[in-house]
Each structure stands twice: as C-alpha cells, then as structure tokens.
Design a protein around this motif. Structure first.
Motif, PDB file in Angstrom:
ATOM      1  N   GLU A 172       3.739  12.400  14.506  1.00  0.00           N
ATOM      2  CA  GLU A 172       3.582  10.655  14.391  1.00  0.00           C
ATOM      3  C   GLU A 172       3.976  10.300  13.415  1.00  0.00           C
ATOM      4  O   GLU A 172       4.070   9.261  12.967  1.00  0.00           O
ATOM      5  N   ARG A 173       3.508  11.511  12.043  1.00  0.00           N
ATOM      6  CA  ARG A 173       3.638  10.886  10.171  1.00  0.00           C
ATOM      7  C   ARG A 173       5.586  10.873   9.558  1.00  0.00           C
ATOM      8  O   ARG A 173       5.230  11.097   8.625  1.00  0.00           O
ATOM      9  N   ALA A 174       6.237  12.427  11.116  1.00  0.00           N
ATOM     10  CA  ALA A 174       7.524  12.006  10.823  1.00  0.00           C
ATOM     11  C   ALA A 174       8.135  10.904  10.098  1.00  0.00           C
ATOM     12  O   ALA A 174       8.077  10.145  10.164  1.00  0.00           O
ATOM     13  N   GLY A 187       0.896  -0.923   0.055  1.00  0.00           N
ATOM     14  CA  GLY A 187      -0.172   0.007   0.563  1.00  0.00           C
ATOM     15  C   GLY A 187       0.435   0.916  -0.017  1.00  0.00           C
ATOM     16  O   GLY A 187       1.622   1.607   0.865  1.00  0.00           O
ATOM     17  N   GLU A 188       0.892   1.913  -0.832  1.00  0.00           N
ATOM     18  CA  GLU A 188       1.974   3.334  -1.173  1.00  0.00           C
ATOM     19  C   GLU A 188       1.509   4.322   0.295  1.00  0.00           C
ATOM     20  O   GLU A 188       0.311   4.964  -0.327  1.00  0.00           O
ATOM     21  N   GLU A 189       2.432   4.743   0.636  1.00  0.00           N
ATOM     22  CA  GLU A 189       2.196   5.108   1.797  1.00  0.00           C
ATOM     23  C   GLU A 189       2.243   7.062   0.528  1.00  0.00           C
ATOM     24  O   GLU A 189       3.369   6.771   0.651  1.00  0.00           O
ATOM     25  N   LYS A 190       2.059   7.705   1.693  1.00  0.00           N
ATOM     26  CA  LYS A 190       3.244   9.301   2.115  1.00  0.00           C
ATOM     27  C   LYS A 190       4.607   9.641   2.436  1.00  0.00           C
ATOM     28  O   LYS A 190       4.323   9.111   3.299  1.00  0.00           O
ATOM     29  N   LEU A 191       5.220   9.622   1.211  1.00  0.00           N
ATOM     30  CA  LEU A 191       6.098  10.172   1.983  1.00  0.00           C
ATOM     31  C   LEU A 191       6.821  11.640   2.560  1.00  0.00           C
ATOM     32  O   LEU A 191       6.287  12.031   2.430  1.00  0.00           O
ATOM     33  N   ASP A 192       7.234  11.225   3.811  1.00  0.00           N
ATOM     34  CA  ASP A 192       7.491  12.741   4.612  1.00  0.00           C
ATOM     35  C   ASP A 192       8.120  13.595   4.231  1.00  0.00           C
ATOM     36  O   ASP A 192       9.123  12.933   4.465  1.00  0.00           O
ATOM     37  N   TRP A 193       8.438  13.871   2.807  1.00  0.00           N
ATOM     38  CA  TRP A 193       9.839  14.842   2.034  1.00  0.00           C
ATOM     39  C   TRP A 193      10.040  16.209   2.692  1.00  0.00           C
ATOM     40  O   TRP A 193      11.490  16.013   2.882  1.00  0.00           O
ATOM     41  N   THR A 194       9.203  16.786   3.956  1.00  0.00           N
ATOM     42  CA  THR A 194       9.776  17.724   4.161  1.00  0.00           C
ATOM     43  C   THR A 194      10.702  17.252   5.596  1.00  0.00           C
ATOM     44  O   THR A 194      11.787  17.576   5.365  1.00  0.00           O
ATOM     45  N   GLY A 195      10.304  16.391   5.959  1.00  0.00           N
ATOM     46  CA  GLY A 195      11.196  15.861   7.256  1.00  0.00           C
ATOM     47  C   GLY A 195      12.663  14.771   6.577  1.00  0.00           C
ATOM     48  O   GLY A 195      13.380  15.370   7.489  1.00  0.00           O
ATOM     49  N   PHE A 196      12.502  14.392   5.881  1.00  0.00           N
ATOM     50  CA  PHE A 196      13.737  13.631   4.725  1.00  0.00           C
ATOM     51  C   PHE A 196      14.364  14.742   4.817  1.00  0.00           C
ATOM     52  O   PHE A 196      15.740  14.570   4.807  1.00  0.00           O
ATOM     53  N   LEU A 202       9.691  11.049  16.773  1.00  0.00           N
ATOM     54  CA  LEU A 202      10.341  11.014  17.758  1.00  0.00           C
ATOM     55  C   LEU A 202       9.629  10.409  19.132  1.00  0.00           C
ATOM     56  O   LEU A 202      10.423  10.550  20.214  1.00  0.00           O
ATOM     57  N   SER A 203       8.538  10.233  19.153  1.00  0.00           N
ATOM     58  CA  SER A 203       8.148   9.684  20.691  1.00  0.00           C
ATOM     59  C   SER A 203       8.508   8.118  21.252  1.00  0.00           C
ATOM     60  O   SER A 203       8.247   7.468  21.688  1.00  0.00           O
ATOM     61  N   LEU A 204       9.571   7.963  20.163  1.00  0.00           N
ATOM     62  CA  LEU A 204      10.300   6.700  19.911  1.00  0.00           C
ATOM     63  C   LEU A 204      11.662   6.547  21.780  1.00  0.00           C
ATOM     64  O   LEU A 204      11.950   5.999  22.547  1.00  0.00           O
ATOM     65  N   MET A 219      12.168  20.222  16.095  1.00  0.00           N
ATOM     66  CA  MET A 219      10.932  21.412  16.136  1.00  0.00           C
ATOM     67  C   MET A 219       9.446  20.584  15.221  1.00  0.00           C
ATOM     68  O   MET A 219       8.458  20.538  15.566  1.00  0.00           O
ATOM     69  N   TYR A 220       9.568  20.049  14.471  1.00  0.00           N
ATOM     70  CA  TYR A 220       8.672  19.856  12.875  1.00  0.00           C
ATOM     71  C   TYR A 220       8.294  18.112  13.670  1.00  0.00           C
ATOM     72  O   TYR A 220       7.707  17.975  13.316  1.00  0.00           O
ATOM     73  N   ALA A 221       9.654  17.440  14.480  1.00  0.00           N
ATOM     74  CA  ALA A 221       9.195  15.841  14.298  1.00  0.00           C
ATOM     75  C   ALA A 221       8.324  16.322  15.530  1.00  0.00           C
ATOM     76  O   ALA A 221       7.770  14.988  16.093  1.00  0.00           O
ATOM     77  N   LYS A 222       8.555  17.097  16.202  1.00  0.00           N
ATOM     78  CA  LYS A 222       8.082  16.731  18.089  1.00  0.00           C
ATOM     79  C   LYS A 222       6.070  16.900  18.020  1.00  0.00           C
ATOM     80  O   LYS A 222       5.643  17.538  17.296  1.00  0.00           O
ATOM     81  N   GLY A 223       6.046  15.935  19.210  1.00  0.00           N
ATOM     82  CA  GLY A 223       4.578  15.799  18.218  1.00  0.00           C
ATOM     83  C   GLY A 223       3.498  15.325  16.613  1.00  0.00           C
ATOM     84  O   GLY A 223       2.370  15.108  16.418  1.00  0.00           O
TER      85      GLY A 223
END
Length: 467
Positions: free
Chosen positions: A248-250, A190-199, A254-256, A242-246
C-alpha cells in the motif's frame, strides 16, 4: 494567508500555466513537416518530438505531491515554470531531432509539476465559496489552448519560423513566475517518504516500452535496440507489478484496481487513446504531405475538433443524466469509430465542408467519451483513494497519448512500405491507417459492455463532470 483579493490572481496564474501546457500539447502537430524539413528528418519519423513530452509529464506527475510537501508550492511552481520555459528555449535552438527530443523532455518535466502544483495551491488557499469561480477561470484557459494551438502553429510556420511556436512561451512564463510571487503562498506539508524503488521501476519500464514502440515506427531501425527496449520495458513493468502487489506504500498502489469501474475505465482509456489519439498527429501530415495543403490551412482544419469538444461539454451532463453512463459510452465509442473510418475516404478532392463536419463529429465524440469515462473512473473510489486514483488516471492519459501516436506511426509505416510514399499511393497508406486504428474501438466497446447498467447512477444529476 494572503489577502482575499489575491484569490482571483492565483486563478489567473494557474490559468496561464494551463494555457501554456495545453497550447504546447497541440501547437507542434501542424508544424512537424516544416520542422522535419529544417532538421533533415523524414516527417513520418518526428513522432517522438510529441511522445517525449507526454511521457515526461506522465513519469514525473507522481512526484508532485511529495515535492510540494518538501519544498513548498511557490518554490516548486516557479521552478516548474522556469524548467518549462528553459525547455522551450532549448526546443527553439535544437539543431537536430535528438536535441529537440531532449528539449521536449525538459519541457515535459516542467509541465508535469506546473498544473498539479497550481491546483494544489488553489485548493489550499482559496475559500470553498470561491473555489468554483477559480476552477472555471482556469478551465477556460485550458479549453482555449487546444483551439488556438493548431491555428497558431500553422500561422507561425507560414509567416515566421517554426522556432516561434516555442519562443512564445518565454513572455508568458516570465509573467507567471513574477505573478506567482505576489499571489501564491509557499505552503509545505508533512514530508512523506517517497517510494523511490517503485518510481524507478515504473518510470524506466515506461521509458523502455515507449522507446521500443517509437523505434518500431521508424523505417530504418536497429532490431537489437528496438526489441531490447521493448523487452526491458515490459520486464521492468512486470517487476513493478510484483513489487506493488500488496504494498500500500507503493507510489502507484494496485489496490485501486479492485474497484471494478476504475479498472474498466483505465482499460477503456487506453483503448480510446490507441484508436483516436493518433488522429491529431496523422491529420496534419496527411493534409500537408498528401493533400498539399499549407501548414496554416492544416491548423484551421484541426480547430473544429477542439471547438466542438468545448461546445459539446455544455450538453454532456444532460445526455448522461438521460441515458446513463453505459449506454452513452458504448454509443459514443461506436460513433467515434465511424468518424475515424469516414476519414479513410478523404482525398485531395474531398469538399472542405465534408472534412470539417467529419472533424466536428470526431471532436464531439471524443469530448463525450473522455468526460464520461474519466468521471466514472474516480466515481467509486473512497476519499482516501481519490488522490492516487486521480494520479493514475493522469498518467494513463499522458502515456496513452504517446502510445496512440507510436502505434499510429507503426501502422502508417507498415502501409507506406506496402503502398508507397508518393501521391495516391501515400493517400492509400493514410486511408488504411485510419481503418486499422478504428479497429481498436472494437476492443473498447468489448470493455465498455462489461459495465453494469447502473454504473455511474450516483454520479448523475448532482455530479460535476470533469474532463
């Protein structure tokens, strides 16, 4: 689904990929002085040829699951092997250091996709009752590569030319591409939307930070480029946090890091790399430039590290079961530091038996500490977190190799400027570099002390330990 008889073939294809990757990660070390001479660059400034590969692998690992789901495992695997071979050819043809670094990046991009996709294909295709046999076959190839790499690299430099350390990947890669078409299904998901901003934030931040550290290790550096790269890299990584804090689609949630053992294990991994990962880079330089050993001799002297690492894996489970993770890790870290410190007392008159015994000691400690800390890192994660946790661990391992080499290079450069670059003065620079590197083990021990006595108890006896 393919015929069951192809399951073993799929494991062999994955083994070939792992062999190429593990061989290439170690074969360059003993050849660096010869390559530097041919490319007219100081041997002490060749570290980026190694760092570039590890960094490229780390940057592109997060894209593997998305690429497999979108394009299919067979398509991505074949493209990865082709890219790796293409990078190998470019390395052999490199006329200067800059071209070699670019070629190593191309190699790293291929390497980033090869093994995760091969593992995914095995998980998707091999029946559960045959999965262990497939893993064991694949792992054996991965253990042979680090043993053979330094020896083969040194032998090729003496009896052929350094170009062949890259050209040997061509026939292996061609066979891998051909064989994959016969044993691997092109499974999509199933194709997932990639987090290009975070990458992009994370990737560019790591590139800036690593480039800045590498430039710090050079004798003649451009202060604006060096410190500018460091500031940009650190800034982008802070923005990513700051972007990934909170979020979960990052791409790397960081929740790990709310899981205490995962956080401590990742931090420990970094300190292990800072204290010990520069050693396989420093030793061939010292053996050849200070001791006057041949590249072939240097390769043979590095082999005990990997050989002892393989042998020691057979007893690691028993040790962990008897003493637990915290005691084992702290003891291993202390012994590792002592092993690195002992290298500071070597010179060209040191008995080879003493050097080999010291390197076996170092290899055993590294095998123990990496197996234990990497198993503990993912041991408390939930099933839904395991994939992301494994990805972050892989990234930290690869980035840590680059950081360890870059920091070792910086330390060596400082001492070379203080002592000198010739004879006994150069040996003093290496000795103090080993002593300084061992200090990172103090920070490692301080990190490991924060573990609880019961951490990892649920992983003992029934756990399948991994490197």
């Amino acid at each position: 689904m393919r015929d069951p008889h192809t399951y073993q073939g799929l494991a062999w294809v994955a083994a070939m990929a792992l062999f190429m990757q593990s061989l290439d990660a170690t074969i360059l070390n003993t050849a660096l002085p010869a390559i530097s001479m041919d490319l007219h660059k100081p041997a002490f400034e060749m570290q980026m040829a190694i760092i570039a590969y590890s960094l490229a692998v780390a940057l592109f690992i997060p894209l593997t699951a998305w690429a497999a789901a979108k394009f299919g495992t067979l398509t991505v695997f074949r493209c990865a092997v082709f890219t790796f071979v293409l990078g190998s050819v470019a390395c052999a043809a490199a006329p200067n250091l800059e071209s070699l670094i670019l070629a190593r990046i191309i190699q790293g991009i291929g390497g980033a996709f090869m093994m995760p996709i091969a593992r995914l294909a095995i998980i998707q295709s091999v029946p559960k009752h045959q999965l262990l046999n497939a893993w064991n076959l694949m792992a054996t190839a991965g253990l042979i590569g680090p043993i053979l790499g330094p020896i083969l690299g040194g032998w090729l430099v003496i009896h052929a030319t350094w170009h062949w350390i890259f050209l040997i990947n061509i026939p292996i890669g061609i066979v891998g591409i051909w064989a994959a078409g016969h044993v691997m299904d092109n499974i999509k998901g199933g194709e997932e939307k990639l987090d290009w901003t975070g990458f992009l934030l994370f990737a560019l931040g790591l590139v800036g930070l690593t480039l800045g550290l590498d430039l710090l290790g050079e004798t003649h550096q451009n202060p604006f480029l060096t410190y500018g790269s460091l500031m940009v890299g650190i800034g982008l990584l802070m923005i990513y946090v700051m972007y990934a804090k909170g979020n979960e689609r990052a791409i790397l949630p960081l929740s790990l890091f709310r899981t205490r053992t995962f956080t401590l294990s990742i931090l420990a991994n970094l300190f292990i790399r800072l204290s010990a990962s520069g050693i396989p880079f420093l030793l061939p330089l010292m053996f050849q430039l200070s001791f006057g050993f041949s590249a072939e001799m240097s390769g043979w002297l590095l082999a005990p590290i990997a050989l002892m690492s393989v042998i020691f894996k057979t007893v690691i489970g028993h040790i962990l079961n008897k003493f637990g993770y915290k005691t084992t890790l702290i003891s291993s870290a202390l012994l590792m530091a002592l092993g690195i410190m002992a290298m500071a007392w070597w010179d060209n008159q040191t008995a080879l038996v003493r050097i080999v015994m010291n390197l076996m000691w170092y290899g055993a400690c590294m095998s123990m500490i990496f197996t234990a800390v990497n198993t503990l890192a993912v041991g408390d994660l939930s099933p839904s977190q395991a994939g992301a946790g494994s990805t972050i661990l892989s990234i930290v391992q690869q980035v840590g190799i680059g950081f360890g080499i870059a920091v070792s290079s910086i330390i060596l450069n400082v001492y070379r400027q203080f002592f000198g670059n010739e004879g006994e003065l150069l040996q003093h620079a290496f000795s103090y570099t080993f002593l300084t590197s061992s200090l990172f083990a103090i920070a490692l021990i301080c990190t490991l002390v924060r573990l609880h006595k019961t951490d990892g108890d649920h992983l003992r006896q029934t756990s399948k330990l991994s490197d």
